[in-house]
Design a protein around this motif. Structure first.
Motif, PDB file in Angstrom:
ATOM      1  N   THR A 138     -34.309  45.956 -51.825  1.00  0.00           N
ATOM      2  CA  THR A 138     -33.320  46.150 -50.761  1.00  0.00           C
ATOM      3  C   THR A 138     -33.393  44.951 -49.825  1.00  0.00           C
ATOM      4  OG1 THR A 138     -34.782  47.149 -49.142  1.00  0.00           O
ATOM      5  CG2 THR A 138     -33.808  48.636 -50.757  1.00  0.00           C
ATOM      6  N   LYS A 139     -32.523  44.923 -48.835  1.00  0.00           N
ATOM      7  CA  LYS A 139     -32.546  43.826 -47.850  1.00  0.00           C
ATOM      8  C   LYS A 139     -33.307  44.246 -46.596  1.00  0.00           C
ATOM      9  CE  LYS A 139     -28.692  41.037 -49.264  1.00  0.00           C
ATOM     10  NZ  LYS A 139     -27.366  41.450 -49.711  1.00  0.00           N
ATOM     11  N   ILE A 140     -33.882  45.447 -46.651  1.00  0.00           N
ATOM     12  CA  ILE A 140     -34.569  45.969 -45.466  1.00  0.00           C
ATOM     13  C   ILE A 140     -35.872  45.207 -45.247  1.00  0.00           C
ATOM     14  CG2 ILE A 140     -35.583  48.033 -44.427  1.00  0.00           C
ATOM     15  CD1 ILE A 140     -33.815  49.646 -46.399  1.00  0.00           C
ATOM     16  N   LYS A 141     -36.123  44.873 -43.974  1.00  0.00           N
ATOM     17  CA  LYS A 141     -37.406  44.242 -43.643  1.00  0.00           C
ATOM     18  C   LYS A 141     -38.459  45.329 -43.464  1.00  0.00           C
ATOM     19  CE  LYS A 141     -37.102  39.726 -41.919  1.00  0.00           C
ATOM     20  NZ  LYS A 141     -38.002  38.869 -41.233  1.00  0.00           N
ATOM     21  N   VAL A 142     -39.654  45.053 -43.933  1.00  0.00           N
ATOM     22  CA  VAL A 142     -40.698  46.069 -43.851  1.00  0.00           C
ATOM     23  C   VAL A 142     -41.861  45.575 -42.998  1.00  0.00           C
ATOM     24  CG1 VAL A 142     -42.289  47.522 -45.138  1.00  0.00           C
ATOM     25  CG2 VAL A 142     -40.077  46.933 -46.127  1.00  0.00           C
ATOM     26  N   GLU A 192     -30.272  53.786 -49.452  1.00  0.00           N
ATOM     27  CA  GLU A 192     -30.730  53.076 -50.658  1.00  0.00           C
ATOM     28  C   GLU A 192     -32.231  53.259 -50.890  1.00  0.00           C
ATOM     29  OE1 GLU A 192     -29.728  51.817 -47.775  1.00  0.00           O
ATOM     30  OE2 GLU A 192     -30.341  49.731 -47.451  1.00  0.00           O
ATOM     31  N   LEU A 193     -32.952  53.665 -49.859  1.00  0.00           N
ATOM     32  CA  LEU A 193     -34.404  53.805 -49.991  1.00  0.00           C
ATOM     33  C   LEU A 193     -34.788  54.845 -51.053  1.00  0.00           C
ATOM     34  CD1 LEU A 193     -35.835  53.778 -46.342  1.00  0.00           C
ATOM     35  CD2 LEU A 193     -36.331  52.165 -48.180  1.00  0.00           C
ATOM     36  N   ARG A 194     -34.048  55.932 -51.071  1.00  0.00           N
ATOM     37  CA  ARG A 194     -34.434  57.060 -51.902  1.00  0.00           C
ATOM     38  C   ARG A 194     -34.573  56.663 -53.380  1.00  0.00           C
ATOM     39  NH1 ARG A 194     -31.095  60.564 -49.924  1.00  0.00           N
ATOM     40  NH2 ARG A 194     -32.480  61.786 -48.594  1.00  0.00           N
ATOM     41  N   PHE A 244     -44.085  39.935 -30.070  1.00  0.00           N
ATOM     42  CA  PHE A 244     -43.637  41.304 -30.276  1.00  0.00           C
ATOM     43  C   PHE A 244     -42.230  41.391 -30.817  1.00  0.00           C
ATOM     44  CE2 PHE A 244     -47.264  42.833 -28.196  1.00  0.00           C
ATOM     45  CZ  PHE A 244     -47.342  44.150 -28.552  1.00  0.00           C
ATOM     46  N   GLN A 245     -41.492  40.310 -30.619  1.00  0.00           N
ATOM     47  CA  GLN A 245     -40.090  40.419 -30.952  1.00  0.00           C
ATOM     48  C   GLN A 245     -39.777  40.085 -32.400  1.00  0.00           C
ATOM     49  OE1 GLN A 245     -38.654  38.095 -27.761  1.00  0.00           O
ATOM     50  NE2 GLN A 245     -38.425  39.841 -26.401  1.00  0.00           N
ATOM     51  N   THR A 246     -40.826  39.978 -33.229  1.00  0.00           N
ATOM     52  CA  THR A 246     -40.554  39.772 -34.645  1.00  0.00           C
ATOM     53  C   THR A 246     -39.800  40.994 -35.147  1.00  0.00           C
ATOM     54  OG1 THR A 246     -42.777  40.575 -34.934  1.00  0.00           O
ATOM     55  CG2 THR A 246     -42.435  38.225 -35.313  1.00  0.00           C
ATOM     56  N   PRO A 247     -38.629  40.779 -35.771  1.00  0.00           N
ATOM     57  CA  PRO A 247     -37.816  41.916 -36.162  1.00  0.00           C
ATOM     58  C   PRO A 247     -38.465  42.682 -37.306  1.00  0.00           C
ATOM     59  CG  PRO A 247     -36.862  39.899 -37.002  1.00  0.00           C
ATOM     60  CD  PRO A 247     -38.042  39.503 -36.185  1.00  0.00           C
ATOM     61  N   ALA A 248     -38.424  43.993 -37.245  1.00  0.00           N
ATOM     62  CA  ALA A 248     -38.947  44.823 -38.312  1.00  0.00           C
ATOM     63  C   ALA A 248     -38.046  46.035 -38.398  1.00  0.00           C
ATOM     64  CB  ALA A 248     -40.371  45.252 -38.007  1.00  0.00           C
ATOM     65  N   THR A 249     -37.510  46.261 -39.542  1.00  0.00           N
ATOM     66  CA  THR A 249     -36.537  47.330 -39.619  1.00  0.00           C
ATOM     67  C   THR A 249     -37.206  48.667 -39.858  1.00  0.00           C
ATOM     68  OG1 THR A 249     -35.240  45.629 -40.684  1.00  0.00           O
ATOM     69  CG2 THR A 249     -34.214  47.779 -40.417  1.00  0.00           C
ATOM     70  N   LYS A 304     -42.376  57.078 -36.236  1.00  0.00           N
ATOM     71  CA  LYS A 304     -43.012  55.803 -35.913  1.00  0.00           C
ATOM     72  C   LYS A 304     -43.254  55.009 -37.185  1.00  0.00           C
ATOM     73  CE  LYS A 304     -43.412  56.635 -31.542  1.00  0.00           C
ATOM     74  NZ  LYS A 304     -42.626  55.869 -30.566  1.00  0.00           N
ATOM     75  N   ILE A 305     -43.443  55.704 -38.303  1.00  0.00           N
ATOM     76  CA  ILE A 305     -43.420  55.025 -39.596  1.00  0.00           C
ATOM     77  C   ILE A 305     -42.351  55.726 -40.436  1.00  0.00           C
ATOM     78  CG2 ILE A 305     -45.817  54.253 -39.562  1.00  0.00           C
ATOM     79  CD1 ILE A 305     -46.565  56.540 -41.388  1.00  0.00           C
ATOM     80  N   ALA A 306     -41.777  54.968 -41.388  1.00  0.00           N
ATOM     81  CA  ALA A 306     -40.724  55.556 -42.219  1.00  0.00           C
ATOM     82  C   ALA A 306     -41.332  56.454 -43.280  1.00  0.00           C
ATOM     83  CB  ALA A 306     -39.905  54.459 -42.875  1.00  0.00           C
ATOM     84  N   GLY A 307     -42.488  56.026 -43.781  1.00  0.00           N
ATOM     85  CA  GLY A 307     -43.101  56.828 -44.821  1.00  0.00           C
ATOM     86  C   GLY A 307     -44.493  56.364 -45.160  1.00  0.00           C
TER      87      GLY A 307
END
Lengths: 514, 254
Positions: A273-277, A469-471, A242-247, A297-300
């Motif tokens: 980007t450097k964001i993890k998905v 930066e997502l936009r 569960f602890q796998t990082p997810a941004t 709960k979800i970004a998009g």
């Protein structure tokens, strides 16, 4: 030989990963359910007045359809949402009944003479419970654990509907793409897990049962201790898992095009980007996605403007695409704190689809022309389409459609049904890759009944504020995906069985976005 | 008379009701240390209830039950039960415990040292005539009915309780085994000198084992006395039981 070919095509490592997810879901849920159910079962043997209400509640929980529980859990904080947590909660709830009931029955059916002898010799209630009642009830309790495990393995396949992962992912994907091999890829390992778990627990059960004859006290302790240790071990592995990082998390609804679009958003973000998905593709439907993005709960995810207008905002259809877009952009901003991004380019409208041979024989091209013949045809429609305001009732009124018979069916089963002549006309998506392949034709919406269904990414504003930066990265996709592009990608995945991530990567490359 | 004047158990005007049904009514009974009192009576006459009132499995509705001069209500229940041996018919052995574990139950509850328990278990097995090497590791379902009864008696005696309650311990046995066990119990009793309360519906057994016999009838003692006193009683219930002693002769006479 054929089977080996199939397997080598299929990503064996994914089967293993999904089986692992499945096992982990079941193991955690069982761990939690045992920790709750057995003490609860014991408690009600001590307070008999609680027995029937508690058993009644557990019984009622069992009868709630799993999708309903998932839907309800989305808006519950901490335990709910989407992903593994609500799946574990739901599995735990389902496992409770057999555990509580068997513990209760096991203990209450201990011979009263044995219990009285223990009491008469001065055992305390705790000693009676731990030294006499539980050991004598252990066979029945274990039988309850077996039943609960079998139920959990089955229900866990539905966890895929809310992004819980597991072997259900294959099953849902297979249903969405009319791919029996894919369904079996999920179903067979699930059955194997169920059987394996049952055999293993059966072995423990016989060992405990034969124990008085063959084994000493030490062995019993070893058996029970071993079982507890195994459970702990699995739980630990699970925690790690569960602890796998997810941004941030990208979601999608549960059909091929949506999965492609979700993957596309994810890859676009990862490349630029450097964001993890984290991917929560394959969520249960429009409402689950909407609730999930609203709750953060979800970004998009990618929505269709027409769906937003009529199904979410509950407004009447409008013809002009620009008006629709402006309207939902404003409403989403105001009501939900959600941002509607620029349209991706293509439209996915509802399409009434018939077999080409029928279209030629009856010489029909439009819905108006079809109205003459529909009393002889059998329609196959999804639950959502039959229910929705902009769905079947309104269309039928507009064109005066009447069918010989209407079959309600799962979205994923409709093409199969049409192909096998179980139905004659279905309502599906205009971008489905199967339309050309199965030699089907779309009837033209000549009265322009359906509102525009432009594909638009919808994002949570809080997430956009956190990652500005997502936009721009998402808006790079604006207008890039043509109807032909999406049909082709659908076709690649649905009919060529190519993995979604590769299909998406190839498309991004072709547009110089990768 | 072997009985000593010390009182082990005393019932003072004890009544017991369950669901408005009177099981015992105004029972008065004094049991002396070292005697074996046999409660004789038909099913439902209140014998077992009387027994369970002694080790506080049941509580009197009215009246007092005194053990060692203290009311059972004032005893700490667990402590009371651990100084009273309890043997019931056949099924009371724990099926998941072997013979040694069953016999060693109360000593282990009392946290005796392991070695001491083992020694005691072997002693008890020898006492009831079971070879420890053969029987200690067996489980109840591997024993005959008579062997199980012996284990039951050994278990009741294991922690050396001054009082022993026995509820038809030999009830389910064939007549030959029963006689054997009765004789052995009689011998044991001369050696150990416990206070024993023994429940049976068999008048012959009552005569063999009892120092005194309490004949129970509808929740009260109809007759209390020695064998001779019982034989002379004119109480109809006593006559009915005495008739059972020689049913053939009785049949010819009428």
């Amino acid at each position: 030989m054929k089977a080996i070919d199939l397997l080598s095509n299929r990503d064996i490592s994914e089967i293993l990963v999904r089986s692992g997810e499945h096992l982990v879901l079941v193991a955690i849920a069982m761990g939690v359910a045992i920790a709750i159910g057995i003490p609860l079962g014991i408690t009600i043997t001590r307070y008999p007045r609680l027995a029937s209400p508690i058993l009644g509640i557990a019984n009622a929980l069992q009868t709630i359809p799993s999708l309903a529980i998932f839907g309800f859990l989305i808006s519950v904080p901490f335990l709910g949402g989407i992903g593994k947590n609500p799946a574990i909660v739901a599995l735990t709830l389902y496992a409770l009944l057999p555990l509580i009931r068997n513990t209760y029955i096991g203990i209450t059916s201990v011979d009263p003479a044995v219990r009285e002898a223990g009491k008469g010799m001065g055992m305390t209630d705790w000693q009676l419970l731990t030294q006499v009642e539980i050991p004598l009830a252990s066979g029945v309790i274990l039988a309850g654990i077996r039943v609960a495990t079998a139920i959990s393995v089955g229900v866990a396949t539905i966890a895929a509907a809310i992004g819980g992962g597991g072997l259900g992912v294959f099953i849902f994907r297979g249903l969405a793409t009319v791919d029996n091999r894919l369904i079996l890829t999920g179903a067979i390992p699930a059955a194997a897990i169920a059987l394996g778990a049952d055999l293993a627990l059966g072995w423990v059960e016989t060992r405990l049962r034969q124990q008085p004859v063959r084994l000493g006290k030490l062995d019993r302790k070893v058996t029970i201790g071993g079982a507890i240790l195994a459970l702990l071990l699995v739980s630990l592995i699970a925690l790690n898992y569960f602890q796998t990082p997810a941004t941030i998390t990208i979601g999608s609804k549960n059909f091929t095009e949506q999965i492609i679009l979700g993957e596309l958003l994810a890859q676009q973000i990862e490349t630029h980007t450097k964001i993890k998905v984290d991917r929560q593709l394959n969520l249960g439907g429009t409402f689950i996605c909407h609730e999930a993005v609203k709750a953060g709960k979800i970004a998009g995810y990618v929505e269709y403007t027409g769906t937003s207008l009529t199904a979410i905002l509950k407004q009447d259809p409008i013809e002009d695409p620009q008006v629709v877009f402006d309207k939902i952009k404003q409403a989403y901003d105001r009501q939900f704190q959600l941002e509607v991004m620029l349209p991706l380019g293509f439209e996915n409208t509802f399409a009434f689809i018939i077999r080409n041979e029928d279209a030629k024989r009856l010489q029909i091209k439009t819905l108006s022309e079809a109205a003459k013949y529909t009393p002889q045809l059998r329609g196959g429609f999804g639950y959502e389409f039959l229910e929705r305001k902009d769905g079947y009732p309104a269309v039928a009124k507009t064109y005066g459609l009447k069918f010989a018979k209407i079959q309600q069916m799962e979205f994923g089963l409709m093409y199969q049904a049409l192909k096998e002549q179980k139905v004659d006309l279905i309502a599906a998506n205009s971008t489905d890759g199967l339309i050309p392949v199965l030699d089907l034709v779309i009837l033209e919406d000549d009265k322009k009944y359906f509102p525009p269904y432009q594909a638009v990414p919808i994002f949570n504003q809080a997430t956009l504020t956190k990652y500005p930066e997502l936009r721009s990265v998402i808006n790079q996709l604006a207008g890039m995906i043509s109807t032909k592009d999406i049909q082709n990608m659908n076709y690649q995945v649905d009919n060529k069985s190519r993995p979604v991530d590769r299909v998406v990567r190839a498309w991004l490359k072709s547009k110089n976005l990768a | 008379m072997p009985q000593s004047p010390e009182i082990a158990v005393e019932f003072r005007d004890v009544s017991f009701q369950i669901n408005d049904r009177e099981i015992l009514s105004h029972l008065n009974l004094t049991i002396y240390q070292g005697e074996t009192i046999v409660l004789l009576g038909r099913s439902g006459s209140g014998k077992t209830t009387t027994l369970k009132l002694i080790n506080h499995l049941l509580m009197p509705t009215t009246g007092l039950v005194l053990v060692d001069d203290r009311s059972t209500a004032k005893w700490e229940t667990i402590a009371l039960r651990r100084r009273i041996g309890y043997a019931i018919q056949d099924i009371g052995l724990f099926p998941h415990f072997n013979v040694a574990e069953n016999i060693g139950l109360v000593p282990s509850l009392e946290k005796w040292h392991k070695q001491r328990i083992e020694t005691r278990v072997y002693e008890m097995l020898n006492l009831v005539g079971l070879e420890p090497g053969i029987f200690a590791q067996r489980y109840p379902h591997q024993l005959s009915g008579g062997q199980r009864q012996r284990v039951g008696v050994a278990r009741a005696l294991a922690a050396d309780p001054p009082i022993l309650l026995m509820d038809e311990p030999f009830g389910a046995l064939d007549p030959i085994t029963r006689l054997e066990l009765q004789q052995q119990f009689q011998y044991l009793q001369t050696q150990l000198g416990k206070t024993v309360v023994f429940v049976t519906h068999d008048i012959q057994e009552a005569f063999v084992l009892g120092t005194r016999i309490g004949l129970m009838y509808e929740g009260d003692l109809a007759v209390l006395g020695t064998q001779a006193e019982l034989l002379q009683s004119q109480h109809p219930e006593a006559r009915a039981f005495i008739d059972c002693l020689n049913p053939w002769q009785n049949g010819e006479n009428t």
